[in-house]
Design an enzyme around this catalytic site. Structure first.
Site, PDB file in Angstrom:
ATOM      1  N   GLY A 203     -10.841  -8.419  -1.881  1.00  0.00           N
ATOM      2  CA  GLY A 203      -9.622  -8.622  -1.107  1.00  0.00           C
ATOM      3  C   GLY A 203      -9.056 -10.019  -1.263  1.00  0.00           C
TER       4      GLY A 203
ATOM      5  N   GLY B 124     -13.492  -3.663  -0.300  1.00  0.00           N
ATOM      6  CA  GLY B 124     -14.822  -3.081  -0.069  1.00  0.00           C
ATOM      7  C   GLY B 124     -15.107  -1.922  -1.003  1.00  0.00           C
TER       8      GLY B 124
ATOM      9  N   ARG C 272       0.819  -1.217   0.000  1.00  0.00           N
ATOM     10  CA  ARG C 272       0.000   0.000   0.000  1.00  0.00           C
ATOM     11  C   ARG C 272       0.852   1.266   0.000  1.00  0.00           C
ATOM     12  NH1 ARG C 272      -4.826  -2.263   3.703  1.00  0.00           N
ATOM     13  NH2 ARG C 272      -6.200  -2.775   1.965  1.00  0.00           N
TER      14      ARG C 272
ATOM     15  N   LYS D  36     -20.335 -15.885   0.393  1.00  0.00           N
ATOM     16  CA  LYS D  36     -21.760 -15.641   0.653  1.00  0.00           C
ATOM     17  C   LYS D  36     -22.502 -14.936  -0.482  1.00  0.00           C
ATOM     18  CE  LYS D  36     -21.371 -15.035   5.627  1.00  0.00           C
ATOM     19  NZ  LYS D  36     -21.243 -13.952   6.607  1.00  0.00           N
TER      20      LYS D  36
HETATM   21  P1  ADP Z   1     -13.393 -11.477  -1.959  1.00  0.00           P
HETATM   22  O1  ADP Z   1     -12.666 -10.961  -0.740  1.00  0.00           O
HETATM   23  O2  ADP Z   1     -12.460 -11.725  -3.111  1.00  0.00           O
HETATM   24  O3  ADP Z   1     -14.561 -10.619  -2.323  1.00  0.00           O
HETATM   25  P2  ADP Z   1     -15.007 -13.254  -0.386  1.00  0.00           P
HETATM   26  O4  ADP Z   1     -14.583 -12.547   0.840  1.00  0.00           O
HETATM   27  O5  ADP Z   1     -16.399 -13.083  -0.848  1.00  0.00           O
HETATM   28  O6  ADP Z   1     -13.997 -12.916  -1.590  1.00  0.00           O
HETATM   29  O7  ADP Z   1     -14.826 -14.828  -0.190  1.00  0.00           O
HETATM   30  C1  ADP Z   1     -13.605 -15.402   0.095  1.00  0.00           C
HETATM   31  C2  ADP Z   1     -13.757 -16.611   0.948  1.00  0.00           C
HETATM   32  O8  ADP Z   1     -14.672 -17.548   0.398  1.00  0.00           O
HETATM   33  C3  ADP Z   1     -12.445 -17.333   1.088  1.00  0.00           C
HETATM   34  O9  ADP Z   1     -11.990 -17.237   2.421  1.00  0.00           O
HETATM   35  C4  ADP Z   1     -12.773 -18.781   0.701  1.00  0.00           C
HETATM   36  O10 ADP Z   1     -12.171 -19.741   1.534  1.00  0.00           O
HETATM   37  C5  ADP Z   1     -14.260 -18.822   0.828  1.00  0.00           C
HETATM   38  N1  ADP Z   1     -14.824 -19.895   0.014  1.00  0.00           N
HETATM   39  C6  ADP Z   1     -14.731 -20.060  -1.308  1.00  0.00           C
HETATM   40  N2  ADP Z   1     -15.313 -21.213  -1.695  1.00  0.00           N
HETATM   41  C7  ADP Z   1     -15.765 -21.814  -0.585  1.00  0.00           C
HETATM   42  C8  ADP Z   1     -16.439 -23.041  -0.318  1.00  0.00           C
HETATM   43  N3  ADP Z   1     -16.761 -23.879  -1.302  1.00  0.00           N
HETATM   44  N4  ADP Z   1     -16.773 -23.321   0.967  1.00  0.00           N
HETATM   45  C9  ADP Z   1     -16.451 -22.468   1.956  1.00  0.00           C
HETATM   46  N5  ADP Z   1     -15.816 -21.307   1.768  1.00  0.00           N
HETATM   47  C10 ADP Z   1     -15.471 -20.971   0.515  1.00  0.00           C
HETATM   48 MG    MG Z   2     -13.113 -11.133   1.372  1.00  0.00          MG
END
Ligand code: ADP
Ligand code: MG
Length: 402
Positions: A358, A381, A35, A208
């Site tokens: 992230g 975010g 950063r 989610k």
């Molecule tokens: P980003 O930060 O890129 O937006 P998210 O925070 O939405 O991504 O999601 C990331 C998390 O989702 C990771 O920690 C990963 O382990 C989890 N994840 C991905 N696939 C699965 C799965 N099949 N079951 C449980 N957790 C999952």
């Molecule tokens: Mg995340």
């Protein structure tokens, strides 16, 4: 178009630079300086143009509502730990001031010469920072001639240092602008919001559905296809009547997922097979599913082999790709294959590719594929909210137009 730092006369002027030096620390040392490195272009420009630079940033969280936790947070998130790294990377002594406001700050700024750099203490030491406090904003505004926001990762928050101070300075007729980092973020993410080249493919994963509802709704009308992976998939698959075993599902989103799928005109593409385990931490079974259904008792931890091929065939035709969210539990080497495959496929495609999120950015860094993408956003975010809000964030909206 927002005013950029290079549109403003900064010669001999005090520039209040809102940077994002919210770096990870370990034992009082900067663990990852990415950063800070990302901020060097703007700092160098200001140095080259004889500005007096006052840098403000938050560092971690400070829980003001809990007196004990607050003391602990203040001790832990001291900008003094970051200052030496900033000096080292800028290649010039940066004066750290262990205060966020008051005479010590005001006097230090008064004594500045062109090309001097001051770094203030963590903005979140101030209870008024996150409340966008008017008095605090006015104090910071009183220090400077120019406001520059280059803290993309916090542009989605209307705090005193990202919003209030800009608002006050505008009222005082002082110029407000964005720095090089925010400019690149807004340009690149902007190309996923409007004026994008088609076919436009979106890849969404992560844990989610509920986290991503606004993003899916925002992107569905724009994209040709939205490829879904990660745990999100199993909420969709269960909603459509498939067996998902013990995979992660948000039961309170089933109805929403079904409704969304039914009105998406076949734009949403779901996994057709999966990597399955019986236990995430200590699996005795790790196998690819035979098709879309998941056996009772098993957990899907990644997309399967057929899904990889299917997604690759769609990604390969894209001219624009926005990717947010890993395809599986990529933190575990054993379950990282789908995320890695998607990363390589997008990276090797000759298209405009942007990563927002992230964990997705962490994944790409881990696979050493960062350079193969057109842009990897520095703000999880903030990039999500920029996409969701059709290009708007409070910290950017408040800035002057060109
Ligand atoms: P980003 O930060 O890129 O937006 P998210 O925070 O939405 O991504 O999601 C990331 C998390 O989702 C990771 O920690 C990963 O382990 C989890 N994840 C991905 N696939 C699965 C799965 N099949 N079951 C449980 N957790 C999952
Ligand atoms: Mg995340």
């Amino acid at each position: 178009m927002k005013k950029k730092i290079y549109h403003v006369d900064v010669n001999n002027k005090v520039v209040f630079l809102r940077a994002d030096f919210n770096v990870p620390l370990k034992d009082g040392e900067v663990k990852n300086a990415k950063r800070i490195t990302a901020e060097l272009k703007t700092i160098q420009y200001l140095l080259d143009n004889n500005a007096k630079i006052v840098i403000a940033s938050h560092l971690g969280k400070v829980k003001h509502s809990d007196p004990e936790k607050k003391i602990e947070d203040i001790k832990k998130n001291n900008m003094a730990f970051v200052a030496p790294k900033v000096s080292e990377l800028v290649g010039k002594q940066v004066k750290f001031i262990d205060a966020t406001r008051g005479d010590e700050v005001a006097n230090a700024v008064k004594e500045m010469q062109p090309k001097d750099i001051i770094l203030l203490q963590n903005t979140r030491y101030e209870v008024g920072e996150e409340k966008n406090d008017a008095e605090l904003s006015s104090f910071w505004a009183s220090l400077a001639d120019v406001y520059c926001n280059d803290a993309f990762g916090t542009c989605h928050r209307a705090h005193a240092s990202t919003y209030g101070v800009a608002e006050v300075m505008k009222q005082q007729g002082k110029p407000t602008c964005i720095g090089y980092l925010v400019e690149k973020e807004v340009d690149s993410l902007g190309k996923c919001i409007s004026g994008y080249q088609t076919p436009y493919i979106v890849v969404l994963g992560g844990s989610k559905v509920s986290d991503k509802i606004k993003m899916i709704e925002g992107l569905l009308p724009k994209a040709e296809k939205v490829l879904i992976g990660g745990a999100m998939s199993y909420t969709f698959l269960k909603a459509l009547g498939h067996n998902v075993g013990k995979s992660l599902v948000e039961d309170d989103r089933l109805e929403y997922a079904k409704d969304l799928y039914e009105r998406c005109n076949d734009k949403i593409v779901l996994p057709v097979d999966h990597l399955l385990v019986d236990d995430i931490a200590n699996p005795t079974i790790i196998k690819n599913s035979n098709g879309i259904e998941i056996d009772d008792g098993l957990i899907a931890v990644d997309v399967g082999e057929e899904t990889k091929k299917l997604y690759a065939s769609i990604i390969e035709n894209a001219k624009t790709i926005f990717w947010n969210g890993p395809m599986g539990i990529f933190e575990d080497e054993r379950y990282a294959s789908g995320t890695k495959f998607v990363c390589e496929t997008i990276g090797n495609t000759n298209c405009f590719s942007v990563i927002g999120g992230g964990d997705s950015a962490t994944a790409v860094e881990k696979f050493k594929y960062e350079d193969k993408f057109s842009h990897v956003s520095t703000g999880g975010g903030a990039s999500a909210e920029l996409i969701e809000n059709d290009g708007h964030l409070p910290g950017i909206d408040i800035i002057d137009e060109e």
